[in-house]
Design a protein around this motif. Sequence first.
Motif: not given
Length: 172
Positions: A119, A147-148, A151-152, A154-155, A160-162
Motif C-alpha cells: 500500500y 492481497r487480503r 484489500n482491507e 484499500l476499503e 474502490d480499487n488500487i
Amino acid sequence: MQKKEELSKLIKEVLRARDSRSPRTPLLVKISPDLSREDREDIATVVLNTDTRVDGLIVTNTTITRPELKSEYRNETGGLSGAPLRELSTETIHDIYKLTGGHIPIIGVGGVSSGEDAYKKICAGASLVQLYSALIFQGPPVVTRIRRELNEILEKEGFDNISQAVGSAHRK
C-alpha cells in the motif's frame, strides 16, 4: 549508464531493435535507489522524452548502502534487497513518480512483505508491486495474505480499487 546522455543512447538503440521485431515487447528500465537527485532528474527527463519513452520503470534495484542493517552481513559487499531496502525503495518511488508527473507506470520493488508495504508503494506512485524476498522466505501463501491485507487497507481508506490509490500520497 544512468547519466542522461548514456541512458538516452542506450534506450534509443534498444527501442530501435525492439521496434524492428514483432510482437512489440514492453521496455522497462530498472533503477537503483542509490541515485543522486540529479541522476533521478536525468532519468525522468529521458524516459519522458518522445524519442526515448519507455513503457515503465522498475523502482528499485538492490542498494549498496546498508540502511540500519544490524546483521553479521552488514560489512559484506554487493546488492542488498528485502526488508532493509523497504523505506529507501518507497522514497525513490515517491520521488520518481513526482519527477515523471505520474506519466510512466512504476513497478514498486523492495521489501514488500505485507499489505501495508504494498500500500505504501502504491500510494507513493507504484502501479504494480513486485514480490521477491518475501516469496522466497514465506512461500507462495504470502501472495494471498498480502492481497487480503491490501484489500482491507484499500476499503478502510475509502478506495474502490488500487488504481485510485496509485500516487495518492501526492494528492494529499
